[in-house]
Each structure stands twice: as structure tokens, then as C-alpha cells.
Scaffold this active site. Structure first.
Site, PDB file in Angstrom:
ATOM      1  N   ASP A 121      -8.997   3.555  -2.217  1.00 16.44           N
ATOM      2  CA  ASP A 121      -9.883   4.055  -1.165  1.00 16.44           C
ATOM      3  C   ASP A 121     -11.213   4.534  -1.743  1.00 16.44           C
ATOM      4  O   ASP A 121     -11.464   5.740  -1.874  1.00 16.44           O
ATOM      5  CB  ASP A 121      -9.200   5.192  -0.403  1.00 16.44           C
TER       6      ASP A 121
ATOM      7  N   ASP B 299       0.853  -1.189   0.000  1.00 16.14           N
ATOM      8  CA  ASP B 299       0.000   0.000   0.000  1.00 16.14           C
ATOM      9  C   ASP B 299       0.890   1.240   0.000  1.00 16.14           C
ATOM     10  O   ASP B 299       2.107   1.164   0.215  1.00 16.14           O
ATOM     11  CB  ASP B 299      -0.888  -0.028   1.241  1.00 16.14           C
TER      12      ASP B 299
ATOM     13  N   GLU C 187       2.658   4.669  -4.325  1.00 16.69           N
ATOM     14  CA  GLU C 187       2.667   5.497  -5.543  1.00 16.69           C
ATOM     15  C   GLU C 187       4.026   6.188  -5.827  1.00 16.69           C
ATOM     16  O   GLU C 187       4.316   6.388  -7.012  1.00 16.69           O
ATOM     17  CB  GLU C 187       1.557   6.565  -5.456  1.00 16.69           C
TER      18      GLU C 187
END
Length: 808
Positions: free
Chosen positions: A472, A397, A400
Site C-alpha cells: 500500500d 493479499d 502476513e
């Protein structure tokens, strides 16, 4: 006197210009233009690569493509005003003055064409390829992109972005997949723009002349694909960028996650509640609260004093454990991963050689440079901390990479396999390389076990390393349907294993929304529920008795369908085709599938047509393409080609089975490690002509299938003649099914002949979902119940020999 230095940048468009020279190469042809160099190479009969640069050398992305060019199967010739490169599927005409490319099929139809006036051009460092808009052209794909199925008239940006509670039309999101499919009256094609910088894809937004794709820097490097079918284009793309490996079977079961389950007593209570309530489940996730101060490679000593014992208890109950792994390493001098990574020089740095720090959950953090092979090996070693505790899977997670402030400085340096590049070129690659590090680490530590990795960020080729989820999302009806489109788009774009957070991550789902979302997600590759901190409980039993029963019903159906789903995963490892397949793939020339009323519909496992519908809708309008269709829950037959109206009460999602389909079901189990009853239920639906289903089995966890420890049977249905063929078994694995029970839908037959023996068929009623309890006995609250009545059935012993069956 000061000498004036001429800048290579320009404020006006600079075309590649006319071709000055050219020559054939072992893989195609190359040449120079007035303002650059170009190279065309063949990667197969359906795939041609185009490279154009202002530099004398090309500097390609080293991460996405796994295939090499070929030196045969094509011809190069000089047509006077143009050069011609021909394969068995594609004719590539390269106009000489100016440089511009036209792609044609073997009949001479223009499939794709540069806008000759602009073709490949530069504005400063920005490089763009302009393509003429063809008549009635539609665009699909581009990976994790919101909005409509048909992307015409819109523009999209590829820049991996941490976007909490994104809107249903917001862009960009977490993942960048610069591959799309163009569809028009003359045919279909695909384009993969292999440039990892920030890119823009404009499909006729704000103009009616061209579509284009551009990168803020780097070179023009794209692959062109053509096939008569969209399936062939997707398969060619996935052949180029790599295909998913077969996941462990437990990863296909139901997965429960929350930000966060803690302490250990809550995790254990959760697992026991699943078993007590007889809700099937395979996986429990540990989110960031399992860690000490959110530091990766730690357990919180107070909340999880004995993680190894807890995980063993979960395993004893049939659960696998997946832990979250964030890339941020807290810059703390007594934190071993930071000290070790700093000493080994493995973190991202500024150009002055100081370590870059950004704030994330643990505070100020350094970030491993996963584009450095040494870092990937180092991360793999660190993962032993989790595997020694018994952890089964890994969830990457915030990769990015995400930092508070959401504006990572572009001057940061990345190794990039020794190229030494800035954040501008490496950002979109970062999450993919983290997932790679985790997968390769899991394989090194446990070489006999199949890894499971789930990622939020990625780039083209991510399917080789991880499953993906849509980040999300929000607990709303619109987000539920947007998630379906995201999965369908990722499937078009070479990512077969994907999912969304059932019920929505942000906010609180209404009971009806959760129930509907659960039914839709039953027909998704990744079957995971997830909710955020400070929200209401979001487990299947948390919304009242009715929703609990509906959820249990659909989760049980998922486990019954595992033979079909697992076989579809196997097929996808060979073809790269998705499990959730937008109708635009099989029915690309049918304009109805692009209609906003029907664009969410998809084919699951090549058999089921799933029509997602909001939980507030009691009647659904469903478009059935041409062919025969059966309402899954009662076998009502429909002729395709028109919309139909179908009731959609909360306990029945509109699902149809395509005529000619063969689907396989097993008995109920409560996790994938539990034994079924030994009967494989094969359902045959009458259609037209010959269709087939490949049934696949192995042990579900090891890599023994790579050495022949598998069981494969090709099952063929000829609907016209009323015959079934089951091939002899391939592979050495012993099937877990001792009996095949055959069910015939839509056939007016009463007997069956196998060899010289003829027997009468039996009639049975069957229900794919159980009847709900009437908690509220008022008539307006009664739940419908569907059965398939009078299905002809017959049982045969499962041997390894071929079987020929005729219906009379």
C-alpha cells in the site's frame, strides 16, 4: 529444602566457546564447542552452509532451500590452530579457540570474518553472528527494505507486517528476505540467514566494530556465498532457494486494478474504454468488492449476478481476470469453507485446541494453516470455484497474516510440516505458504496452463511461487522513487518478478506524477496500476488529454518491447538474475552508483539504463558508468564514467542504451493475444568487444516449452569487427516472426554482406514514442519530439538456419 533450577538463559553474552572435538562428514565437517554444536556443509563451489546450535540436533527451516549439499569438490584439513574447508572459490578457516570463522578467496584475501571475541553468541534465546566490518564495506539487498541502496550504518527488522501507507524509511514491511550482499575493496560475498523467527540485521548501526544478524529464537543457520562478481552471488543464492518459473506472457502486459471495480457493468465499461481509447492492456483485477460480504470463494450476487458471463465478455475483448484472495475465513456456520475447514481441522489454533479468530474484512475470521500440507491441498480444491468461472490469475493479499489490531498472539500453533511451532517461528513463512497453496492449486486444476500468482507477503524462496508487489504505497514523488529502490533491492535478493502500484495506492496522484510513474513502470517487471477506494479515478485517461497520450505512448512502448522483456524473463528462470538490476550489481566497485543522486538508477533487461526522476524535474543529472551509452530516443552518444545532464520533460524519461546491446521490438499490439505484423526489429548498438542476446519465444501460455516447444536464437554482436551472428534455431516452436529487420546504431557502415551476397543498407528515421498532440498551442507548452535519424537498416527472412553477417 527447595532445589534451585539453573536457567539456560543468561543476561550476558554467551559465546559458542572453543572447539572440543570435530570430524569430517560426507558434506563437510561437524563438531562440538564448549557451549554448542556446529556443522559446515558445502552446497557448491560458491556456497557453504554454517549451522551452530545449543541443542544436540538442528531444526532447520523446511521451506526456503531446494538444493541438497554436495559430497565432492571440497577438501577438509586440520591446520593446527584452525580447521580448513576449501572449495574452488572459498577457503573457510574455522578458528579453534575460540570458535570463529574467516572466509577467504583463493588469493588469501579476507572476504568476511567473524568478530572472534563474539562470533556466534546467545543472549537468552536470541542467537547472533557478529561480523567484523571490513574497510569501505557496503551492504545491499535484504529484499523489501526502504531507505538507501547502501544499507551501511542502519539496522533492519524482518517481521512480515501489514503497513498501510508506509513511509519511505519505515521498517518492517510485508516481506522478509534475510539475504544480503557485502561489498568492499577485496571482493564481494552474500549471506542468507535461514531463520524464520523475527530477525535483525545491523550493518554497523550505533557501532563501528561489527555488523551482525540475530534471531529472537532458533539456531544460527546461514549460507555464505562468494564469487568474483555480484551476479554470481545472486545466481548462487537463487540456485539454493529456487528460481522463478516462466510466467504467462499476458502477465507482462499492462494490468489495471482498483479497490474496487464494481458492479459488473463498471468492469465491462472499463474494458471497453481501454479498447476504444486504443490503450493496450491485458489484465483487469477484481478486488474485495466482488465478494459477498468480503468472503473468499464467493461472488456478490447483486453486483456480479453472472460472473461467468462477465468474464467471458472480458476474454472476448482480450482481457484476463485476476481475483483477490484473502486468507481470512469468516466464522459463519452456514459458510461452507468455514464449516468444511473446521470439520477437517485445518485452521490455526490456540494451544488449548480452540480455533484462533481475528478480525479482517469479513469480520471475525479463522485462518487456514498453510504450513499444513492437508490445508494446502484443501485450498487448492476450493480454488475450483474461481477457475470454473473463468478466472485466470490470483492475487494473495492480507497474508502476513493481517488482522485488525496488528498484534497476532504469539502462542498460536502452526503445523509447520509436523513440527508444531508457534507464531514466532511461522509468521514470516505464512504468506509464502499461502502463495504456494495458490500456485499448486492452479497447477492441479489447469496443469497445461502457467499460473500467475501475485503476493504481498513472503520469505526467501517466494520467487518459486509468485510475483510480488510493494503493498500500500502512497501517491507521492518520494514514494515513486522509493518503489524503484524496493524493486531493485528485491532483484538483488532473488525476486525478479516484482512491481509497485503505479500512481500510488493511497492518496490522489497529480497528473504529472501519474505520467512520470507510468513511464518509469514501463521498465519494471510487473506493470500494474492500482488505487484505493474513495480516491479519484486513476486510469490512464483520468488525468486529462496530455497524460492520457503520454500513458498511451509508454504502454505502447511496453508492448513493442515484449520480445526483449519476455526473453529477459526466460534468462532469469535460468540464472535468477533480476530484470531491474541496480547499478551496484554490475558496477559494485564504482562509488558513484551508491551516491544518493544516482542510487535509483538501474539496468532493465541488461540493455537499458533507466534514470527515474521526479515529475517536477525538467533537467536530470544522470550517472553513466564506463562504456558507451546512447540516449534511447535520439541516439545521442555519450562516453561513460561521468555524470551527464539530460532534459527530462514529462513525455521523455531519461533512458539510455548500453553500447553493445541488442534489443528486440515488435509492432504495436493492444494485448498479448493479438497478432503483430510478423517483423522482429533487432537493434544493434555499437560498443566494445563481443556481446550477445538470447531471443526466446514459445506460445506464452502453456507448459509445452518444457517439452521442447520453444524457439531460441543466440544473436551475437562483435562491435570491433562489425559482425553479427544469428545461431540456428533451438527448439521445435515455429517463430511468429517471418522477417528480421536489423537496425544499426553508432556504426559508420553502408553495406552488409551475408554469405557471398553484399547489399547496400537503407537509412530510416524512427521514433520510439509518438509525437504528442499540442492541446495547448502556446510556445511554452509545446512538447519536444525525438527521432533517431538515419539509422542503417536491412531486412532478412527468418529461417531456422544460422546467419553470418558482416558490415562494411
Amino acid at each position: 529444602m527447595t532445589q534451585k533450577v539453573q536457567s539456560t538463559s543468561t543476561s550476558r553474552n554467551l559465546h559458542a566457546g572453543a572447539i572440543n572435538s570435530w570430524s569430517p562428514t560426507p558434506f563437510g565437517l561437524e563438531g562440538t564447542t564448549e557451549n554448542g554444536v556446529f556443522n559446515l556443509s558445502v552446497y557448491g563451489p560458491k556456497t557453504v552452509r554454517v549451522q551452530v546450535s545449543r541443542s544436540d540436533e538442528f531444526n532447520p527451516n523446511p521451506y526456503s532451500v531446494v538444493k541438497a549439499p554436495v559430497s565432492e569438490g571440497f577438501e577438509v584439513s586440520d591446520g593446527g590452530s584452525f580447521l580448513l574447508l576449501q572449495t574452488d572459490y572459498i577457503n573457510v578457516e574455522i578458528n579453534k579457540t575460540p570458535f570463529a570463522i574467516t572466509f577467504k578467496d583463493q588469493k588469501g584475501n579476507i572476504i568476511n570474518q567473524d568478530d572472534q571475541a563474539f562470533s556466534v553468541s546467545w543472549l537468552g534465546t536470541e542467537v547472533t553472528n557478529y561480523k567484523k566490518l571490513q574497510e569501505n564495506e557496503r551492504f545491499i539487498g535484504l529484499g523489501e527494505k526502504t531507505g538507501n541502496l547502501d544499507r551501511s550504518g542502519n539496522a533492519y527488522t524482518n517481521w512480515n507486517t501489514d503497513y498501510f501507507a508506509y513511509g519511505t524509511d519505515d521498517d518492517p514491511l510485508y516481506m522478509s528476505i534475510p539475504f544480503y550482499v557485502g561489498i568492499h575493496d577485496k571482493g564481494s560475498y552474500g549471506i542468507f540467514f535461514d531463520n524464520s523467527h523475527k530477525t535483525v540485521f545491523n550493518f554497523g548501526a550505533s557501532n563501528n566494530r561489527f555488523a551482525y544478524y540475530s534471531a529472537e529464537d532458533g539456531e544460527m543457520d546461514y549460507y555464505f556465498f562468494h564469487d568474483a562478481e555480484v551476479k554470481g552471488i545472486i545466481s548462487a543464492y537463487s540456485d539454493l532457494t529456487g528460481r522463478m518459473q516462466l510466467p504467462p506472457k499476458w502477465a507482462l502486459g499492462y494490468q489495471q486494478c482498483r479497490y474496487s471495480y464494481y458492479p459488473d457493468s463498471e468492469v465491462l465499461t472499463l474494458s471497453q474504454t481501454f479498447r476504444d481509447k486504443k490503450v493496450p492492456a491485458d489484465v483487469i483485477y477484481l478486488d474485495i468488492h466482488h465478494m459477498e460480504k468480503y468472503k473468499v470463494f464467493t461472488f456478490d450476487g447483486e453486483k456480479f449476478p453472472d460472473p461467468k458471463a462477465m468474464i467471458q465478455t472480458l476474454k472476448d475483448r482480450g482481457f484476463k481476470v485476476v481475483v483477490i484472495m484473502d486468507p481470512g475465513i469468516r466464522t459463519e456456520e452456514d459458510y461452507e469453507p468455514y464449516v468444511d475447514g473446521k470439520e477437517k481441522d485445518l485452521f490455526l489454533k490456540y494451544p488449548d485446541d480452540s480455533i484462533y479468530e481475528g478480525q479482517v474484512w469479513p469480520g471475525w475470521c479463522a485462518f487456514p494453516d498453510y504450513t499444513n500440507p492437508e490445508t494446502r491441498d484443501w485450498w487448492a480444491e476450493k480454488m475450483k470455484f474461481y477457475t470454473e468461472a473463468g478466472v485466470d490469475g490470483f492475487w494473495t493479499d492480507m497474508n502476513e497474516p493481517a488482522t485488525w489490531g496488528q498484534c497476532t498472539p504469539n502462542l498460536i500453533d502452526f503445523d509447520f510440516e509436523g513440527q508444531k511451532v508457534s507464531h514466532r517461528k511461522a509468521r514470516n513463512i505464512y504468506g509464502m505458504q499461502m502463495a504456494r497453496s495458490v500456485k499448486e492449486g492452479a497447477e492441479k486444476i489447469s496443469p497445461d496452463a502457467r499460473p500467475f500468482v501475485l503476493t504481498r507477503a513472503g520469505f526467501s524462496g517466494i520467487q518459486r511461487y509468485a510475483a510480488a508487489w510493494t503493498g500500500d504505497n502512497v501517491a507521492s514523488e518520494d514514494h515513486m522513487l522509493a518503489g524503484v529502490r524496493l524493486l531493485n533491492s528485491m532483484g538483488i535478493s532473488g525476486i525478479p518478478f516484482s512491481g509497485y502500484d503505479i500512481g500510488g495506492f493511497a492518496g490522489d496522484a497529480a497528473p504529472s506524477l501519474y505520467a512520470r510513474w507510468m513511464s518509469i513502470a514501463t521498465f519494471a517487471p510487473l506493470f500494474r496500476a492500482h488505487s484505493m477506494i474513495n480516491s479519484n479515478d486513476a486510469e490512464p485517461w483520468a488525468f486529462g488529454e496530455e497524460v492520457e497520450e503520454i500513458s498511451r505512448n509508454y504502454i505502447k512502448l511496453r508492448y513493442k518491447l515484449l520480445p526483449t522483456i519476455y526473453s529477459a524473463f526466460y534468462r532469469s528462470t535460468l540464472t535468477g538474475l533480476p530484470l531491474t538490476e541496480s547499478l551496484a550489481i554490475q558496477y559494485s566497485q564504482d562509488p558513484n552508483v551508491f551516491d544518493s543522486k544516482f542510487q535509483d538508477q538501474y539496468i532493465f533487461c541488461d540493455a537499458f539504463l533507466v534514470a527515474p526522476v521526479k515529475s517536477t524535474r525538467d533537467i536530470a543529472k544522470v550517472y553513466l558508468p564506463k562504456g558507451d551509452w546512447y540516449y534511447f530516443f535520439n541516439d545521442q552518444h555519450h562516453k561513460g564514467g561521468n555524470p551527464v545532464f539530460v532534459e527530462s520533460p514529462l513525455n521523455y524519461l531519461p533512458v539510455f542504451v548500453k553500447g553493445g546491446s541488442i534489443i528486440a521490438l515488435q509492432s504495436e499490439t493492444y494485448h498479448t493475444g493479438e497478432k503483430h505484423d510478423g517483423i522482429l526489429n533487432l537493434h544493434f548498438y555499437k560498443g566494445k568487444g563481443e556481446t550477445r542476446y538470447v531471443h526466446y519465444e514459445d506460445d506464452g501460455i502453456s507448459n509445452g516449452h518444457k517439452d521442447g516447444d520453444f524457439c531460441k536464437r543466440i544473436i551475437t554482436l562483435d562491435s570491433d569487427s562489425g559482425s553479427v551472428t544469428i545461431s540456428s534455431q533451438e527448439g521445435a516452436h515455429e517463430s511468429t516472426y517471418k522477417t528480421y529487420k536489423l537496425h544499426f546504431h553508432g556504426f559508420s557502415t553502408k553495406s552488409i554482406q551475408i554469405g557471398e551476397s553484399e547489399s547496400n543498407l537503407k537509412k530510416e528515421n524512427l521514433a520510439f514514442l509518438e509525437k504528442l498532440t499540442e492541446f495547448d498551442p502556446l510556445p511554452e507548452h509545446l512538447h519536444p519530439f525525438h527521432e533517431v535519424k538515419n539509422v542503417f537498416t536491412f531486412e532478412i527472412e527468418n529461417t531456422t538456419d544460422a546467419v553470418e553477417i558482416e558490415l562494411h
